[in-house]
Motif scaffolding. Structure first.
Motif: not given
Length: 723
Positions: A86, A88-89, A91-93, A265, A351, A353-354, A356
């Motif tokens: 995915e 978004k995941a 990108d975040a990682k 960020y 993190d 994405e959390n 967002r």
């Protein structure tokens, strides 16, 4: 610039601009080719590769670097990150592994376990590397990255500034949040091309619109509480760090933002020219004060969401009300995104994405306080997807597409908007608010009549067919639509694609066809597949559709205009011998957001409501039927199944290259007449057609090209003498 789909439009533009780049390097330094999807990007790069090979074969090498750039999900080669799938995941990682503070920490602990080795090697040895001349697709960059041990994504991000030709997504140029990171440093001496730009106004509007519901606000409140805990922990552990951040904010926003590029960020959602270059206001410099400020803002939005009817507001009125109610001023709201970015960087939050939901609220705060015109705030008590469930939604919607694209026009020396379905072409300068230097619509020379557009206005029983609201549920209309599909399925070989105006309409019509026994008749000749709102299901349906066409069984794909299949999916040759457009795909006219945009277009640009709605419906219908023809050697039938297509106001908005084949004999047909014309057309197309038959008509020999060049040169000499 409008030209028939798959008619060599991409090759023509690339050839022209590349020749200009080589001839006048001082006037034009870069070509930026913007596409909508990754498959389209790959096609452009392949066309550029062929052009490069042609120059090489003529002993006239280009010596240009061409680079494609897309998201991390498509370019990452780190197994730990790419397995997440995915976007978004991924990108975040990736961000969590490449933050400078984390890299320094792991290095100080003498361990690279938590870092990305591909990025580390690129930072150490690859950042200054210049790519050799050539065309680099995404796969080429990934292979090159594996060979060198470098991250292909950041390699491409760096290479686009030195490359002669860059191919990437619209969003890298039009979305302020992404453009600020990717394209902000591109030279102004560049030619920007937006391909397949028939929907470019919607891309501009979506890039600056925001949707907030109660769930978003609940998560944002949790995010604020989590950040508050981290602030208290940092105070106990390292209070000097917070004091340093405060000092930077006092000095000014620009100084506070100076950091590594990969430490960013949150990108600012507003256009670069609208960002204030001054210190953050005093009432949100202190982190505790800023968090209290955000709590008040979130609670205020929660309070205005408690509505039982639709509420429409302007940004100016919203700001006035929020100031009078909870004493939140406009100026600190403009700095919310930058202040949150600074705080999250100071707290070294991984993190992302959390968080967002909080970033969405921050983007809304910044946008609503920056723009007073061209935007509207609409609060609806019910979500469109769940009209019976109370779920209030706030739409901060952009109504003026020119806001997002105007910086492109003002910054770069040349911009080209092109598509096979820019019709009517004079509508785009009006909705994008610019004055074009030149506007041109081209057709394509054909050695044979390889398309057959038909307008079916009635069934064999002479009952008119139309998808308009008054008749769409008429059993006779649905039966005639079904008979059209069944009879065409019996005579058309291989693949057929059918488009409906909406998912609900497709579901209602198909269920009626099942009860009438029409679907059983269709399945005697072909397998039937459906597009759904689930991407995975649609992808599987497409794969099986292709298989059925390949093995000779034949298939029908029932799809929806404005869906996935209608945009970017090619049905070339036997995959699409016929396309049927059931009805005219008007957008849902009761949408409050659409009504607000229509009012704005009428007041600001004097575009009448009906003109825009018809323009919007016809460009989508044209895009649907255009799926059938993907090259000069291809052929197919285009059926517009609605009596309204025969009217001048509709027919004249169909692209010129289709209108040329819409003679009086095909404007108002019955189903049986359309079937007979289709049989004759398919029989004609089945005859052998040697490639030599195109020479002199749709293809030119070297001798013919030389004669044209000589004639053109003589004409230019004559003009100069006369002057």
């Amino acid at each position: 610039y409008q030209r028939r789909v798959r008619a060599g439009k991409t090759t023509t533009i690339l050839s022209l601009v590349v020749a200009y780049l080589r001839e006048y390097p001082g006037k034009l330094q870069k070509l930026v080719y913007c596409t909508r999807t990754v498959p389209e990007m790959e096609k452009v790069l392949e066309e550029m590769r062929r052009l490069d090979e042609y120059y090489t074969a003529c002993d006239n090498e280009i010596d240009f670097v061409t680079v494609g750039l897309t998201s991390r999900r498509h370019m990452c080669i780190n197994p730990e990150v790419s397995r997440l799938k995915e976007g978004k995941a991924v990108d975040a990682k990736c961000r969590s592994l490449t933050m400078s503070w984390k890299r320094e920490k792991t290095r100080s602990e003498d361990s690279l376990a938590e870092n990305c080795s591909w990025f580390e090697d690129f930072e150490d040895r690859g950042k200054e590397h210049q790519l050799d001349p050539g065309v680099y697709s995404m796969d080429d960059l990934k292979n090159f990255g594996r060979l060198k041990g470098w991250c292909p994504y950041f390699l491409a991000r760096t290479a686009i500034y030195t490359a002669n030709i860059v191919v990437f997504s619209y969003h890298y140029m039009l979305d302020p949040k992404i453009a600020a990171l990717v394209s902000k440093n591109l030279t102004s001496q560049a030619c920007i091309i937006f391909d397949e730009a028939h929907n470019i106004d919607n891309v501009c509007i979506d890039s600056m619109s925001i949707v907030i519901n109660r769930r978003t606000l609940d998560h944002a409140k949790d995010n604020i509480n989590n950040i508050d805990k981290k602030v208290k922990e940092l105070k106990d552990r390292d209070a000097a760090k917070l004091k340093e951040e405060y000092s930077q904010l006092v000095e000014g926003l620009r100084q506070a933002a100076v950091d590594k590029e990969n430490n960013t960020y949150l990108s600012n959602p507003v256009l670069p020219a609208d960002i204030l270059e001054e210190s953050v206001p005093g009432n949100i410099r202190n982190c505790q004060h800023f968090l209290a400020f955000m709590r008040r803002f979130v609670e205020y939005i929660k309070s205005i969401l408690k509505v039982q009817h639709v509420v429409s507001d302007t940004p100016a009125s919203f700001l006035n009300t929020i100031y009078n109610t909870v004493c939140i001023d406009r100026k600190p709201l403009r700095f919310v995104t930058q202040r949150l970015n600074s705080l999250m960087r100071t707290l070294e939050i991984e993190d992302l994405e959390n968080y967002r939901s909080l970033t969405v609220v921050a983007s809304f705060a910044t946008l609503v306080s920056t723009y007073s015109k061209g935007f509207s705030i609409i609060i609806e008590p019910y979500d469109v997807r769940t009209p019976t469930l109370y779920n209030p939604v706030l739409h901060f919607t952009c109504m003026d597409a020119s806001i997002a694209i105007k910086p492109v026009f003002s910054r770069f020396q040349t911009a080209i908007i092109t598509s096979g379905t820019l019709s009517p072409i004079d509508m785009y300068p009006r909705i994008l608010d610019f004055r074009p230097v030149t506007t041109t619509s081209y057709t394509m020379t054909l050695a044979r009549e390889c398309i057959l557009p038909l307008i079916v206005a009635r069934g064999s029983d002479q009952v008119s067919v139309s998808s308009k609201y008054e008749t769409r549920d008429d059993i006779a209309v649905i039966r005639n639509y079904g008979n059209l599909l069944a009879e065409m399925a019996a005579v058309v070989p291989d693949g057929m694609v059918c488009f409906f105006t909406s998912y609900d309409y497709m579901e209602n019509v198909v269920s009626t066809w099942v009860n009438q026994g029409i679907m059983a008749n269709v399945q005697k000749h072909k397998l039937v597949f459906f597009e759904t709102q689930n991407n995975a299901e649609t992808t599987l349906a497409l794969q099986n559709y292709y298989k059925a066409c390949d093995n000779g069984r034949g298939a029908v794909l029932l799809s929806v205009a404005r869906g996935k299949v209608s945009e970017g999916i090619d049905f070339h040759h036997h995959y699409g011998r016929c396309v049927i457009m059931f009805g005219i795909p008007y957008v849902y006219t009761q949408s409050r957001i659409l009504r607000a945009r229509l009012d704005y277009l009428r007041d600001q640009y004097r575009i009448r409501e009906n003109d825009f709605l018809t323009f919007d419906a016809l460009r989508h219908a044209s895009q649907c039927v255009g799926r059938v023809l993907r090259g000069k050697t291809d052929y197919g039938i285009m059926i517009f199944a609605d009596k309204r297509y025969s009217r001048a106001d509709k027919k004249n908005k169909i692209p010129k290259w289709i209108q040329e084949h819409l003679g009086d004999g095909v404007l108002s047909l019955a189903v049986d007449e359309a079937v007979q014309l289709s049989k004759m057309f398919l029989r004609k197309m089945a005859q052998p057609f040697p490639q030599d038959a195109q020479i002199g008509l749709s293809m030119l020999t070297h001798e013919q090209v030389s004669k044209m060049e000589e004639s053109h040169s003589n004409n230019m000499d004559t003009d100069q003498v006369s002057e």
